[in-house]
Design an enzyme around this catalytic site. Structure first.
Site, PDB file in Angstrom:
ATOM      1  CD  GLU A   1      -2.953  61.897-101.518  1.00 45.39           C
ATOM      2  OE1 GLU A   1      -2.805  61.632-102.730  1.00 45.39           O
ATOM      3  OE2 GLU A   1      -3.723  61.252-100.779  1.00 45.39           O
TER       4      GLU A   1
ATOM      5  NE  ARG B   1      -3.305  62.510-105.507  1.00 46.86           N
ATOM      6  CZ  ARG B   1      -4.630  62.580-105.488  1.00 46.86           C
ATOM      7  NH1 ARG B   1      -5.277  63.168-106.457  1.00 46.86           N
ATOM      8  NH2 ARG B   1      -5.324  62.075-104.476  1.00 46.86           N
TER       9      ARG B   1
ATOM     10  CG  ASP C   1      -4.110  51.642 -99.283  1.00 45.96           C
ATOM     11  OD1 ASP C   1      -3.194  52.229 -98.712  1.00 45.96           O
ATOM     12  OD2 ASP C   1      -5.060  52.238 -99.831  1.00 45.96           O
TER      13      ASP C   1
ATOM     14  CD  GLU D   1      -7.954  52.435-105.321  1.00 46.68           C
ATOM     15  OE1 GLU D   1      -9.085  52.729-105.774  1.00 46.68           O
ATOM     16  OE2 GLU D   1      -7.186  53.276-104.810  1.00 46.68           O
TER      17      GLU D   1
HETATM   18  C1  DMJ Z   1      -4.796  57.230-105.458  1.00 44.81           C
HETATM   19  O1  DMJ Z   1      -4.267  58.483-105.201  1.00 44.81           O
HETATM   20  C2  DMJ Z   1      -3.782  56.137-105.204  1.00 44.81           C
HETATM   21  O2  DMJ Z   1      -4.165  54.983-105.872  1.00 44.81           O
HETATM   22  C3  DMJ Z   1      -3.607  55.828-103.734  1.00 44.81           C
HETATM   23  O3  DMJ Z   1      -2.749  54.729-103.530  1.00 44.81           O
HETATM   24  C4  DMJ Z   1      -4.948  55.535-103.099  1.00 44.81           C
HETATM   25  N1  DMJ Z   1      -5.939  56.536-103.383  1.00 44.81           N
HETATM   26  C5  DMJ Z   1      -6.086  57.069-104.723  1.00 44.81           C
HETATM   27  C6  DMJ Z   1      -7.120  56.405-105.591  1.00 44.81           C
HETATM   28  O4  DMJ Z   1      -8.189  55.871-104.961  1.00 44.81           O
END
Ligand code: DMJ
Length: 441
Positions: A109, A113, A236, A348
């Protein structure tokens, strides 16, 4: 009396239909809503990680703030043409952000971020302090790779370098290279690239004989602790980064890994117009579930050149959105029953609409965007920013504006509506948190 009759007559007449907003007007409305949400953050959570819009209180992930919302939002504020707000965010980060903290953070995270936000912020502003902060953060995160396999531990203490969390997953292991790789190129320190790339290679080497990965692995033993394979959460963005990193860094190994992986995914996980779940070793179908996190996949399919599959999957995702008028976290696509009713303001599906509009020039994706924006406005807006939903069925609100709402959800919505020159798509690659990175080396 005459007025009363006139009012009654007017009420009985059909309302004159309002002309739908143009793309430019929609972009302007997204910009105005972004500004209002940012102002709410400034008013109620300034200097903290995130805003809770209902209680109008701040939230810090680790007790002490890492300025997650300002760092995640900086490039959105710049791209949407909010220079005064961007400047205030940049100054806050420059003056206040420090990673010299005795806290154990989630590597994935914080990488996507904070490291991603600092790097794109640096490239957009030229502020060297942001690169210096990124380099300092990168150094503090590096101990995660000191596992026997080279795959990263889940958490690391920013001060002591102590690591924890041996059960990880492909998304958290394989979604680091765009950020660490860019940091490597900008600082001329190959170590960042090498460690993050080795982690992906180690993971890929452990794929099954049919070419799939599962959604949990022990980074010390290298043994899988789950058999479930899909393109949803926990896997994902592993696929997203194989493709993006292959292109961005012109890395032939990753290109080959992407080609082999997408073949296996299309073969074993595609299920009619959806992508479901299967046993990673046998390919036996296990679940018919698709959710808001899976909805990034049309973007990746389109970027990989398969606009046909991408368009078909986006159509399915849009059906998921329409079941309750806003997207549930998980849907059973065989019965169309909602399995998990939350909506955490995820981006997404909007990201995929943006990619598909870019690759196909299809007006239908702008129309989808209009539906997304109307629903967000109707169900998630508060008088202090936007908030998550407990249930898309009851529309009951929860109390959080996650930092990715300003980093991703509003950025992709804006870019979906804005003219192409707002950001030349081919001049950047977006990290998984929508931070646009440029190949300046
Ligand atoms: C975000 O922090 C990023 O897109 C991550 O890859 C997946 N989850 C969240 C948004 O849903």
């Amino acid at each position: 009396m005459r007025i009363a009759i006139a009012l009654l007559v007017a009420a009985a007449l059909p309302l004159r239909a309002q002309p739908p907003l143009t793309r430019a007007q929609l972009a302007e409305r997204v910009r105005a809503e972004t500004l209002a949400s940012w102002n709410a953050y400034e008013q109620y959570a300034w200097g903290h990680d995130e805003l809770r819009p209902l209680s109008k209180t701040p939230r810090d992930w680790y007790g002490e703030s890492l300025l997650i919302t300002p760092v995640d939002s900086l490039d959105t504020l710049i791209l949407l043409g909010l220079p005064a707000e961007a400047e205030k965010a940049r100054k806050l980060i420059d003056g206040k952000l420090s990673f010299d903290k005795d806290v154990s953070v989630k590597n994935f995270e914080i990488t996507i971020r904070v490291l991603g936000g600092l790097l794109s912020g640096y490239q957009l502003t030229g502020d060297e302090r942001l690169l210096h902060l990124a380099d300092d953060l990168g150094t503090r995160l590096l101990p995660v790779f000191n596992s026997p396999t080279g795959m990263p531990y889940v958490n690391v203490n920013l001060k002591t370098g102590a690591t924890s969390g041996t059960k990880s997953n492909p998304a958290e292991i394989g979604t680091l290279l765009l950020e660490f790789g860019t940091l490597s190129k900008l600082t001329h320190k190959p170590l960042y690239y090498d460690k993050a790339k080795n982690a992906v290679v180690q993971l890929y080497k452990r794929r099954s004989a049919i070419g799939l990965v599962a959604d949990e692995i022990d980074v010390e033993t290298g043994q899988w602790t789950s058999r479930a394979s899909h393109v949803g959460g926990a896997i994902d963005s592993y696929y997203e980064y194989l493709l993006k990193c292959a292109r961005f860094f012109d890395d032939k190994d990753l290109a080959a890994m992407w080609r082999a992986s997408i073949r296996a995914v299309n073969r074993h996980l595609a299920d009619g117009p959806w992508y479901g779940e299967a046993d990673f070793q046998t390919g036996k179908r296990t679940l018919s579930e698709f959710g808001s996190l899976h909805a990034f996949f049309p973007a990746v399919l389109a970027m990989g050149g398969d606009t046909k599959r991408a368009a078909r999957l986006q159509k399915s995702a849009f059906k998921m959105w329409q079941v309750a008028g806003i997207e549930p976290e998980v849907l059973n696509y065989k019965t169309m029953a909602i399995v998990d009713p939350r909506y955490p303001l995820r981006p997404e599906i909007i990201e995929s609409a943006y990619y598909l509009r870019h690759y196909t020039n299809g007006a239908r994706y702008v129309e989808m965007g209009r539906t997304f924006f109307d629903a967000l406005y109707a169900h998630c807006r508060t008088d202090a920013g936007y908030t998550t939903l407990k249930s898309v069925v009851t529309k009951e609100k929860s109390d959080l504006m996650p930092s990715y709402f300003l980093a991703e959800t509003m950025k992709y919505l804006y870019l979906l509506f804005a003219p192409d020159d707002a950001l030349r798509f081919d001049s950047v690659v977006f990290n998984t948190e929508a931070h646009p990175l440029r190949r300046t080396w």
